[in-house]
Design a protein around this motif. Structure first.
Motif, PDB file in Angstrom:
ATOM      1  N   MET A   1     -13.129  92.684  10.103  1.00 16.26           N
ATOM      2  CA  MET A   1     -12.658  91.556   9.290  1.00 16.26           C
ATOM      3  C   MET A   1     -12.009  90.501  10.194  1.00 16.26           C
ATOM      4  O   MET A   1     -11.235  90.828  11.094  1.00 16.26           O
ATOM      5  N   LYS A   2     -12.370  89.230   9.959  1.00  9.74           N
ATOM      6  CA  LYS A   2     -11.826  88.149  10.775  1.00  9.74           C
ATOM      7  C   LYS A   2     -10.332  87.968  10.527  1.00  9.74           C
ATOM      8  O   LYS A   2      -9.837  88.161   9.420  1.00  9.74           O
ATOM      9  N   LYS A   3      -9.625  87.576  11.588  1.00 10.72           N
ATOM     10  CA  LYS A   3      -8.216  87.237  11.465  1.00 10.72           C
ATOM     11  C   LYS A   3      -8.096  85.934  10.665  1.00 10.72           C
ATOM     12  O   LYS A   3      -9.024  85.139  10.577  1.00 10.72           O
ATOM     13  N   LYS A   4      -6.902  85.718  10.096  1.00  9.16           N
ATOM     14  CA  LYS A   4      -6.635  84.497   9.344  1.00  9.16           C
ATOM     15  C   LYS A   4      -5.681  83.616  10.136  1.00  9.16           C
ATOM     16  O   LYS A   4      -4.623  84.061  10.581  1.00  9.16           O
ATOM     17  N   ILE A   5      -6.083  82.347  10.302  1.00  2.51           N
ATOM     18  CA  ILE A   5      -5.295  81.386  11.081  1.00  2.51           C
ATOM     19  C   ILE A   5      -4.946  80.183  10.214  1.00  2.51           C
ATOM     20  O   ILE A   5      -5.784  79.683   9.460  1.00  2.51           O
ATOM     21  N   VAL A   6      -3.715  79.722  10.345  1.00  3.96           N
ATOM     22  CA  VAL A   6      -3.278  78.483   9.695  1.00  3.96           C
ATOM     23  C   VAL A   6      -3.200  77.392  10.750  1.00  3.96           C
ATOM     24  O   VAL A   6      -2.513  77.553  11.771  1.00  3.96           O
ATOM     25  N   ALA A   7      -3.898  76.293  10.529  1.00  4.16           N
ATOM     26  CA  ALA A   7      -3.806  75.115  11.405  1.00  4.16           C
ATOM     27  C   ALA A   7      -2.950  74.081  10.689  1.00  4.16           C
ATOM     28  O   ALA A   7      -3.327  73.594   9.626  1.00  4.16           O
ATOM     29  N   TYR A   8      -1.789  73.767  11.269  1.00  2.00           N
ATOM     30  CA  TYR A   8      -0.892  72.824  10.606  1.00  2.00           C
ATOM     31  C   TYR A   8      -0.805  71.490  11.334  1.00  2.00           C
ATOM     32  O   TYR A   8       0.184  70.773  11.271  1.00  2.00           O
ATOM     33  N   LYS A   9      -1.880  71.151  12.027  1.00  2.00           N
ATOM     34  CA  LYS A   9      -2.092  69.809  12.573  1.00  2.00           C
ATOM     35  C   LYS A   9      -3.594  69.565  12.614  1.00  2.00           C
ATOM     36  O   LYS A   9      -4.369  70.525  12.693  1.00  2.00           O
ATOM     37  N   PRO A  10      -4.018  68.286  12.571  1.00  2.86           N
ATOM     38  CA  PRO A  10      -5.444  68.000  12.712  1.00  2.86           C
ATOM     39  C   PRO A  10      -5.931  68.424  14.101  1.00  2.86           C
ATOM     40  O   PRO A  10      -5.252  68.186  15.104  1.00  2.86           O
ATOM     41  N   LEU A  11      -7.079  69.040  14.161  1.00  2.00           N
ATOM     42  CA  LEU A  11      -7.642  69.504  15.422  1.00  2.00           C
ATOM     43  C   LEU A  11      -8.986  68.828  15.673  1.00  2.00           C
ATOM     44  O   LEU A  11      -9.720  68.520  14.726  1.00  2.00           O
ATOM     45  N   PRO A  12      -9.337  68.573  16.945  1.00  2.00           N
ATOM     46  CA  PRO A  12     -10.664  68.026  17.247  1.00  2.00           C
ATOM     47  C   PRO A  12     -11.752  68.937  16.685  1.00  2.00           C
ATOM     48  O   PRO A  12     -11.564  70.163  16.596  1.00  2.00           O
ATOM     49  N   ALA A  13     -12.872  68.346  16.339  1.00  2.00           N
ATOM     50  CA  ALA A  13     -13.945  69.093  15.681  1.00  2.00           C
ATOM     51  C   ALA A  13     -14.400  70.296  16.498  1.00  2.00           C
ATOM     52  O   ALA A  13     -14.626  71.384  15.950  1.00  2.00           O
ATOM     53  N   ASP A  14     -14.523  70.128  17.808  1.00  2.00           N
ATOM     54  CA  ASP A  14     -15.015  71.242  18.625  1.00  2.00           C
ATOM     55  C   ASP A  14     -13.979  72.359  18.732  1.00  2.00           C
ATOM     56  O   ASP A  14     -14.330  73.540  18.811  1.00  2.00           O
ATOM     57  N   VAL A  15     -12.700  71.984  18.726  1.00  2.00           N
ATOM     58  CA  VAL A  15     -11.636  72.993  18.785  1.00  2.00           C
ATOM     59  C   VAL A  15     -11.577  73.763  17.475  1.00  2.00           C
ATOM     60  O   VAL A  15     -11.440  74.998  17.464  1.00  2.00           O
ATOM     61  N   LEU A  16     -11.687  73.041  16.358  1.00  2.00           N
ATOM     62  CA  LEU A  16     -11.707  73.704  15.051  1.00  2.00           C
ATOM     63  C   LEU A  16     -12.909  74.639  14.944  1.00  2.00           C
ATOM     64  O   LEU A  16     -12.790  75.776  14.445  1.00  2.00           O
ATOM     65  N   ALA A  17     -14.064  74.191  15.449  1.00  2.00           N
ATOM     66  CA  ALA A  17     -15.273  75.023  15.413  1.00  2.00           C
ATOM     67  C   ALA A  17     -15.077  76.293  16.239  1.00  2.00           C
ATOM     68  O   ALA A  17     -15.507  77.388  15.836  1.00  2.00           O
ATOM     69  N   TYR A  18     -14.401  76.165  17.372  1.00  2.00           N
ATOM     70  CA  TYR A  18     -14.113  77.336  18.219  1.00  2.00           C
ATOM     71  C   TYR A  18     -13.254  78.346  17.458  1.00  2.00           C
ATOM     72  O   TYR A  18     -13.537  79.550  17.457  1.00  2.00           O
ATOM     73  N   LEU A  19     -12.213  77.857  16.783  1.00  2.00           N
ATOM     74  CA  LEU A  19     -11.354  78.753  16.016  1.00  2.00           C
ATOM     75  C   LEU A  19     -12.121  79.420  14.883  1.00  2.00           C
ATOM     76  O   LEU A  19     -11.948  80.617  14.604  1.00  2.00           O
TER      77      LEU A  19
END
Length: 322
Positions: A1-19
């Protein structure tokens, strides 16, 4: 099961895709406080910046194992509380060193040569004849730079100062910086000597209980009247009221500031009315290249921390003992 992450700032598209490759990512606006706190309660990790994370916000977040701040500073977190909960905090110290050192040196040059003041003077149409002494600044090359806190960024500034501007570099630090002493001729002195002999005094320390108001009225009075204070670390390391008084009274010549006690700086701050102050909006690492690298680094830190493979950029490795 994948871990759950909260992003509390806007992230670049490629960084968000990596996460998203490695985890289920929920993006939350931290200004929606209740929603943010609720999301943390169900998260394994979180990534963001510029938001105070209090112990109360982490109550009930029993799954939370790692936090990644997109910054080098970590005064937005209660480290003792994170240690108690076994939550690892990661930061991004290396990728922003050079761009922040560039900003510091820009402040030194702009303050010494009155760049901002005179640029505005020209734009206002006041340049009607050859300039006189009323427009003169002071030299930077060959002067003495005193650096309070000779870590990564302080060392990068020392390199610019010594090799680029033939400046004499003094510093205070918890421990000696052998590389700076060997390569840049830096000399470790006590704070009293640094303040008394430096033409430029640079603060490059983290904000801690020991560094809060490190520079106050007594320290400003100990500086040369011809000295310029540069602060690109954290605003509360300087007693802002004492600095305002020192600048108004001519206790020191000027100041170059990228950080303030309260940010954004209030429009009615006396600092904004002074010609001998260069004020920037906390742009230390604010270049497209560096901010992208910081976001990418923080994301990699977080995934590494959650996978148990991270070996660096750990603010509180002692939390792992929990």
């Amino acid at each position: 099961m994948k871990k759950k992450i909260v992003a509390y700032k806007p992230l670049p598209a490629d960084v968000l895709a990596y996460l998203q490759e490695h985890a289920d990512v929920t993006t939350v606006d931290p200004k929606r406080h209740d929603a943010f706190v609720a999301a943390l309660k169900d998260a394994d990790g979180a990534i963001g910046a510029s938001v105070q994370i209090t112990p109360a916000m982490l109550e009930g977040a029993t799954k939370l194992k790692a936090l990644a701040t997109v910054s080098v500073g970590f005064d937005a977190f209660d480290i003792a509380d994170l240690n108690r909960r076994g939550i690892l905090l990661t930061n991004t110290p290396d990728v922003l060193t050079e761009s922040t050192a560039d900003t510091v040196f820009a402040l030194i040059l702009a303050s010494a040569r009155r760049v901002v003041e005179l640029a505005e003077w020209v734009k206002a149409g006041k340049w009607t004849k050859s300039i006189g002494e009323d427009c003169f600044g002071v030299d930077v090359q060959g002067k003495t730079l005193g650096i309070i806190g000779l870590g990564r960024i302080g060392g990068a500034v020392a390199r610019r100062a010594s090799l680029g501007f033939r400046m004499n570099v003094l510093y205070t630090n918890r421990s000696a910086n052998a590389q700076a002493e060997r390569d840049y001729g830096a000399k470790k002195v006590d704070l009293e000597e640094l303040l008394a002999t430096s033409d430029f005094v640079l603060l490059q320390v983290p904000l801690t209980a020991e560094t809060r108001n490190l520079i106050g009225a007594p320290q400003l009075k100990a500086m040369k009247r011809s000295a310029i204070l540069i602060n690109a670390s954290r605003g509360p390391t300087v007693d802002e009221d004492a600095l305002i008084e020192a600048l108004q009274n001519g206790t020191i010549l000027g100041a170059g500031l990228d950080v303030f006690v309260k940010e954004p700086l209030s429009a009615d701050s006396p600092l904004l009315k002074m010609k001998n102050v260069v004020a920037l909006p906390h742009i230390g690492s604010a270049t497209h290249e560096t901010r992208h690298a910081m976001n990418k680094n923080a994301a990699e830190n977080l995934i590494g921390a959650l996978n148990g493979t991270l070996t660096n950029n750990m603010v509180n490795p002692e939390a792992l003992k929990r």
